[in-house]
Design an enzyme around this catalytic site. Structure first.
Site, PDB file in Angstrom:
ATOM      1  N   CYS A   2       0.837  -1.201   0.000  1.00 48.48           N
ATOM      2  CA  CYS A   2       0.000   0.000   0.000  1.00 48.48           C
ATOM      3  C   CYS A   2       0.873   1.252   0.000  1.00 48.48           C
ATOM      4  O   CYS A   2       2.009   1.234   0.473  1.00 48.48           O
ATOM      5  CB  CYS A   2      -0.925   0.102   1.206  1.00 48.48           C
ATOM      6  SG  CYS A   2      -1.922  -1.348   1.503  1.00 48.48           S
ATOM      7  N   ARG A  27       2.997   0.506  -5.395  1.00 52.90           N
ATOM      8  CA  ARG A  27       3.003  -0.186  -4.107  1.00 52.90           C
ATOM      9  C   ARG A  27       1.736  -1.026  -3.877  1.00 52.90           C
ATOM     10  O   ARG A  27       1.635  -1.756  -2.896  1.00 52.90           O
ATOM     11  CB  ARG A  27       3.122   0.827  -2.967  1.00 52.90           C
ATOM     12  CG  ARG A  27       4.389   1.649  -3.009  1.00 52.90           C
ATOM     13  CD  ARG A  27       4.455   2.603  -1.836  1.00 52.90           C
ATOM     14  NE  ARG A  27       4.476   1.883  -0.586  1.00 52.90           N
ATOM     15  CZ  ARG A  27       5.552   1.381  -0.022  1.00 52.90           C
ATOM     16  NH1 ARG A  27       6.720   1.536  -0.606  1.00 52.90           N
ATOM     17  NH2 ARG A  27       5.482   0.733   1.110  1.00 52.90           N
ATOM     18  N   TRP A  75      -3.012  -2.550  -1.471  1.00 52.75           N
ATOM     19  CA  TRP A  75      -2.782  -3.940  -1.866  1.00 52.75           C
ATOM     20  C   TRP A  75      -3.381  -4.752  -0.727  1.00 52.75           C
ATOM     21  O   TRP A  75      -2.853  -4.766   0.381  1.00 52.75           O
ATOM     22  CB  TRP A  75      -1.291  -4.200  -2.008  1.00 52.75           C
ATOM     23  CG  TRP A  75      -0.958  -5.568  -2.547  1.00 52.75           C
ATOM     24  CD1 TRP A  75      -0.875  -5.926  -3.856  1.00 52.75           C
ATOM     25  CD2 TRP A  75      -0.662  -6.740  -1.788  1.00 52.75           C
ATOM     26  NE1 TRP A  75      -0.553  -7.255  -3.960  1.00 52.75           N
ATOM     27  CE2 TRP A  75      -0.422  -7.785  -2.708  1.00 52.75           C
ATOM     28  CE3 TRP A  75      -0.596  -7.031  -0.427  1.00 52.75           C
ATOM     29  CZ2 TRP A  75      -0.102  -9.072  -2.313  1.00 52.75           C
ATOM     30  CZ3 TRP A  75      -0.280  -8.328  -0.024  1.00 52.75           C
ATOM     31  CH2 TRP A  75      -0.037  -9.334  -0.971  1.00 52.75           C
ATOM     32  N   ASN A 101      -0.655   1.493   6.074  1.00 56.59           N
ATOM     33  CA  ASN A 101       0.095   0.532   5.258  1.00 56.59           C
ATOM     34  C   ASN A 101       0.727  -0.468   6.219  1.00 56.59           C
ATOM     35  O   ASN A 101       1.530  -0.077   7.064  1.00 56.59           O
ATOM     36  CB  ASN A 101       1.164   1.289   4.456  1.00 56.59           C
ATOM     37  CG  ASN A 101       2.205   0.368   3.851  1.00 56.59           C
ATOM     38  OD1 ASN A 101       1.927  -0.791   3.577  1.00 56.59           O
ATOM     39  ND2 ASN A 101       3.403   0.875   3.647  1.00 56.59           N
ATOM     40  N   GLY A 102       0.345  -1.743   6.110  1.00 56.72           N
ATOM     41  CA  GLY A 102       0.929  -2.742   7.013  1.00 56.72           C
ATOM     42  C   GLY A 102      -0.123  -3.725   7.471  1.00 56.72           C
ATOM     43  O   GLY A 102      -1.197  -3.831   6.877  1.00 56.72           O
ATOM     44  N   GLU A 488      15.055 -15.985 -14.046  1.00 58.65           N
ATOM     45  CA  GLU A 488      14.600 -14.596 -14.116  1.00 58.65           C
ATOM     46  C   GLU A 488      13.736 -14.376 -15.367  1.00 58.65           C
ATOM     47  O   GLU A 488      12.711 -13.696 -15.317  1.00 58.65           O
ATOM     48  CB  GLU A 488      15.821 -13.663 -14.090  1.00 58.65           C
ATOM     49  CG  GLU A 488      15.533 -12.188 -14.269  1.00 58.65           C
ATOM     50  CD  GLU A 488      14.620 -11.576 -13.211  1.00 58.65           C
ATOM     51  OE1 GLU A 488      14.305 -12.231 -12.208  1.00 58.65           O
ATOM     52  OE2 GLU A 488      14.194 -10.425 -13.427  1.00 58.65           O
ATOM     53  N   LYS A 492       9.896 -13.118 -15.261  1.00 60.06           N
ATOM     54  CA  LYS A 492       9.426 -11.915 -15.971  1.00 60.06           C
ATOM     55  C   LYS A 492       8.207 -12.233 -16.807  1.00 60.06           C
ATOM     56  O   LYS A 492       7.235 -11.491 -16.809  1.00 60.06           O
ATOM     57  CB  LYS A 492      10.499 -11.370 -16.919  1.00 60.06           C
ATOM     58  CG  LYS A 492      11.586 -10.449 -16.473  1.00 60.06           C
ATOM     59  CD  LYS A 492      11.257  -9.257 -15.679  1.00 60.06           C
ATOM     60  CE  LYS A 492      10.884  -9.579 -14.264  1.00 60.06           C
ATOM     61  NZ  LYS A 492      11.813  -9.351 -13.216  1.00 60.06           N
ATOM     62  N   GLU A 495       5.017 -13.068 -14.542  1.00 61.18           N
ATOM     63  CA  GLU A 495       4.417 -12.002 -13.734  1.00 61.18           C
ATOM     64  C   GLU A 495       3.743 -10.923 -14.564  1.00 61.18           C
ATOM     65  O   GLU A 495       2.797 -10.306 -14.104  1.00 61.18           O
ATOM     66  CB  GLU A 495       5.425 -11.394 -12.756  1.00 61.18           C
ATOM     67  CG  GLU A 495       6.508 -10.572 -13.381  1.00 61.18           C
ATOM     68  CD  GLU A 495       7.498 -10.049 -12.355  1.00 61.18           C
ATOM     69  OE1 GLU A 495       7.111  -9.768 -11.223  1.00 61.18           O
ATOM     70  OE2 GLU A 495       8.680  -9.919 -12.719  1.00 61.18           O
ATOM     71  N   HIS A 511      15.634 -34.765 -16.105  1.00 64.83           N
ATOM     72  CA  HIS A 511      15.174 -35.381 -14.852  1.00 64.83           C
ATOM     73  C   HIS A 511      13.694 -35.080 -14.594  1.00 64.83           C
ATOM     74  O   HIS A 511      13.239 -35.141 -13.456  1.00 64.83           O
ATOM     75  CB  HIS A 511      16.030 -34.897 -13.681  1.00 64.83           C
ATOM     76  CG  HIS A 511      17.478 -35.257 -13.846  1.00 64.83           C
ATOM     77  ND1 HIS A 511      17.940 -36.546 -13.688  1.00 64.83           N
ATOM     78  CD2 HIS A 511      18.543 -34.510 -14.202  1.00 64.83           C
ATOM     79  CE1 HIS A 511      19.246 -36.566 -13.911  1.00 64.83           C
ATOM     80  NE2 HIS A 511      19.635 -35.351 -14.237  1.00 64.83           N
ATOM     81  N   LYS A 610       4.972  -3.468  -5.763  1.00 69.48           N
ATOM     82  CA  LYS A 610       6.420  -3.286  -5.919  1.00 69.48           C
ATOM     83  C   LYS A 610       7.176  -3.557  -4.615  1.00 69.48           C
ATOM     84  O   LYS A 610       8.208  -4.194  -4.631  1.00 69.48           O
ATOM     85  CB  LYS A 610       6.680  -1.858  -6.406  1.00 69.48           C
ATOM     86  CG  LYS A 610       8.117  -1.574  -6.765  1.00 69.48           C
ATOM     87  CD  LYS A 610       8.461  -2.156  -8.114  1.00 69.48           C
ATOM     88  CE  LYS A 610       9.920  -1.979  -8.452  1.00 69.48           C
ATOM     89  NZ  LYS A 610      10.341  -3.031  -9.397  1.00 69.48           N
TER      90      LYS A 610
HETATM   91  C1  F6R Z   1       9.995  -9.446  -9.844  1.00 71.44           C
HETATM   92  C2  F6R Z   1       9.965  -8.592  -8.678  1.00 71.44           C
HETATM   93  C3  F6R Z   1       9.936  -9.221  -7.337  1.00 71.44           C
HETATM   94  C4  F6R Z   1      10.984  -8.551  -6.436  1.00 71.44           C
HETATM   95  C5  F6R Z   1      10.875  -9.089  -5.004  1.00 71.44           C
HETATM   96  C6  F6R Z   1      11.940  -8.517  -4.121  1.00 71.44           C
HETATM   97  O1  F6R Z   1      10.037  -8.708 -11.007  1.00 71.44           O
HETATM   98  O2  F6R Z   1       9.962  -7.392  -8.783  1.00 71.44           O
HETATM   99  O3  F6R Z   1      10.148 -10.587  -7.414  1.00 71.44           O
HETATM  100  O4  F6R Z   1      12.250  -8.799  -6.973  1.00 71.44           O
HETATM  101  O5  F6R Z   1       9.615  -8.774  -4.503  1.00 71.44           O
HETATM  102  O6  F6R Z   1      11.850  -7.145  -4.022  1.00 71.44           O
HETATM  103  P1  F6R Z   1      13.044  -6.266  -3.478  1.00 71.44           P
HETATM  104  O7  F6R Z   1      14.170  -6.411  -4.413  1.00 71.44           O
HETATM  105  O8  F6R Z   1      12.499  -4.866  -3.455  1.00 71.44           O
HETATM  106  O9  F6R Z   1      13.374  -6.781  -2.113  1.00 71.44           O
END
Ligand code: F6R
Length: 615
Positions: A2, A27, A75, A101-102, A488, A492, A495, A511, A610
């Site tokens: 949030c 957020r 969120w 937020n929390g 990765e 990408k 998500e 395997h 984020k």
């Molecule tokens: C993927 C992504 C998430 C963050 C994860 C960690 O694209 O953005 O998987 O990498 O939530 O976030 P940070 O790096 O902010 O601790």
């Protein structure tokens, strides 16, 4: 998660709050709300949906007046995203209004107690419980808002950044923080409140970042009063000068932040090593590391804790640290590490990697490691973030704000920092030859131009995306340094496009995952020049004989894989050790284009946020 925003001063609060919420939408973006106060009437509007939906409702439902305002983009944690569960929340009397937020972990027992005392609740949220607890304390103890907040928060278990005002005090907002971030912008006779500094950057460069267990009473025309929540003692404010600028948080001509951030990589990688890497002189100088090199070198092991993309950067680091510096490395999901009763000693060095610097699991892992006596080094992007302050020392990535929810430039700049640390340690330890060391310094120095060259293949990658946009599954394979890149790439894609994708070490395919392969299955294989090149070619042959479709990331000029693959994405030749910095580029672009073609919101994919500030 949030995002929260607040304003108190002489301007109209509405545009500040709405624009601020738009900047904080990364957020969380499942519902949004605002409360404005002109000293007489509180105007409150909230809705399921994004800030743009809130804006549309505000036009229809309320007046946009008031020099005091608070806003929230959510969120969901407790209660589904709907209008009622959206913030702000009123207390039962209608006098107090809060945004939060929390998570309040003990809200159920508090709620029961409040219900026994006659309180009623319209939402399912923990936040509505908190605002009524504050109201209850205020009445019972006959105290002002600030004191009531302080007493109430001492009864609460969980995490919070809150902003609350009282209808009877039109010149005051009270804020408090534990776990979730909270910045206060200081203007002339006006104050801004936000989860990060982006909502107020055009108004002031001066900000106070509240520490955990601190609260502030913010009154128009008066100095801020900061207090410890625990004992109400006064804390001297520490005002920081912000380094952020408006340009950094705007799209700069790109349609999406994600694309802008993908394209920023050549310049931000340069920013990451600017002044730190002096390739011609053979010098790597990292301020946060210089005083602690002995700790690293004498460490029994390095434990890397992180989540998501940052965890993938940690996996790349495992290869480079062990290869060059010959220090054993373990890479842990922060969320598992903290609950596993891990063996950590004073001889361990823990590296915590986090773009946001706010990830709750990573923060908890840091706290655990510190309790056990380990030295904790942070690699964060957001300057002044909670993790950057919770660690003993560290290095910023200097990638600039990453606003697209899918992490891109954070990944490559994290790897850049980790590469510099590994090279520095190897040099001091004498585990790398002079020629290898110099070669890598020079290669790292020119990586930005190679990343720029990889980006030039965008149009070709877009064509490949057109072919595969309707696929329902993808496999991503890589070996060695490029195994984490495969993970990765898959992350990408899933998500932002919501297509199921799995990343695997190429050799593991036989395997199990090989059973998935048929003529429908696109398999992205990272097959650049490396020590394992021939092995990867064999893996490609195995896929071909089962009719899988190969999309290969290859080194410019490659002929062998070109013959075998159905589609290729070329990247410049790079030492294997640095290759993740370029091989990840086509995978970012492929995901971006597929998601766009599927009409996904690439900057704000569903269900994500984020900064993951909940466990
Ligand atoms: C993927 C992504 C998430 C963050 C994860 C960690 O694209 O953005 O998987 O990498 O939530 O976030 P940070 O790096 O902010 O601790």
């Amino acid at each position: 998660m949030c995002g929260i925003v607040g304003y108190i001063g002489n301007r109209e609060a509405y545009p500040i709050i709405i624009n601020g919420l738009k900047r904080l939408e990364y957020r969380g973006y499942d519902s949004a709300g605002i409360a404005l106060y002109d000293g007489k009437t509180i105007q409150l509007c909230k809705t399921k949906g994004k800030v743009a939906d809130l804006e549309a409702n505000v036009e229809k439902e309320i007046c946009k007046t008031g020099n005091l305002g608070i806003g929230h983009t959510r969120w969901a944690t407790h209660g589904v995203p709907n209008d009622v569960n959206s913030h702000p929340h009123y207390s039962n009397s209608g006098d107090l209004v809060i945004i939060h937020n929390g998570i309040i972990e003990n809200y159920t027992s508090i709620k029961k107690e409040l219900i026994n005392r006659g309180y009623t609740f319209s939402s399912d949220t923990d936040t509505e419980v908190l605002v009524n607890l504050i109201e209850d304390v205020k009445k019972k103890e006959n105290v002002k808002l600030g004191k009531a907040v302080q007493i109430a928060l001492n009864q609460v278990v969980g995490a919070y950044a809150i902003a609350i005002f009282d209808k009877n005090k039109p010149d005051e907002i009270v804020v408090a923080k534990l776990g979730s971030p909270l910045a206060i912008g200081i203007g002339d006779d006006e104050f801004f409140i936000a989860s990060d500094a982006s909502p107020f950057i055009e108004f002031t460069n001066n900000a106070i970042y509240l520490e955990d267990e601190e609260m502030a009473i913010i009154r128009k025309g008066r100095d801020i009063e900061i207090r410890k929540i625990k004992d109400d003692s006064i804390v001297a404010p520490y005002v920081q000068e912000l380094q952020l600028n408006l340009e950094q948080i705007e799209k700069g001509g790109y349609d999406y932040f994600m694309l802008k951030e993908i394209y920023e990589q050549p310049s931000v990688i340069k920013d990451t090593f600017r002044g730190r890497l002096l390739a011609d002189k053979g010098i790597i100088r990292l301020g946060g590391l210089e005083d602690y090199i002995e700790k690293f070198i004498n460490a029994d092991r390095i434990i890397i804790v992180a989540c998501g993309t940052s965890w993938h950067a940690g996996l790349v680091a495992e290869y480079i640290f062990e290869d060059w510096a010959r220090i054993p490395v373990e890479v842990e999901y922060a969320s598992e590490f903290r609950y596993r009763n891990p063996v950590i000693t004073e001889k361990d060095v823990v590296i915590a990697i986090s773009q946001s610097g706010e990830t709750a699991d990573t923060l908890a892992a840091i706290k655990l490691a510190k309790e056990k006596g380990a030295f904790v080094y942070g690699i964060c992007n957001v300057v002044g973030s909670t993790i950057s302050r919770a660690t003993h020392s560290g290095t910023y990535t200097h990638a600039g704000p990453e606003i697209g929810v899918a992490s891109t430039k954070a990944f490559t700049t994290q790897i850049t920092v980790l590469t510099m640390i590994a090279l520095k340690l190897a040099r001091v330890k004498g585990t790398i030859s002079q020629s290898d060391y110099m070669l890598h310094l020079r290669e790292l120095d020119i990586i930005p131009s190679k990343v720029a060259k990889a980006l030039k293949k965008n149009d070709e990658i877009e064509e490949i995306a057109k072919v595969f946009k309707d696929a329902t599954n993808f496999l991503y394979l890589g070996r060695g340094y490029n195994f984490p890149v495969a993970l990765e790439g898959a992350l990408k894609l899933k998500e932002i496009s919501y297509i199921h994708a799995e990343g695997y070490p190429a050799a593991e395919m036989k395997h199990g995952p090989i059973a998935l392969i048929d003529e429908q299955m696109p398999i992205v294989v990272i097959a650049v020049n490396s020590n394992h090149y021939d092995k990867v070619v064999s893996n490609i042959q195995e896929i071909k004989s089962r009719k899988g479709i190969i999309i290969a990331v290859v080194t410019e000029g490659d002929t062998v894989v070109r013959e075998l693959a159905d589609y290729i994405m070329e990247v410049p030749n790079t030492p294997e050790t640095l290759s993740p910095l370029v091989t990840t580029i086509p995978l970012q672009l492929l995901s971006y284009h597929i998601a766009l073609m599927l009409d996904r919101n690439v900057d704000q994919p569903r269900n994500l946020a984020k900064a993951v500030t909940v466990e």
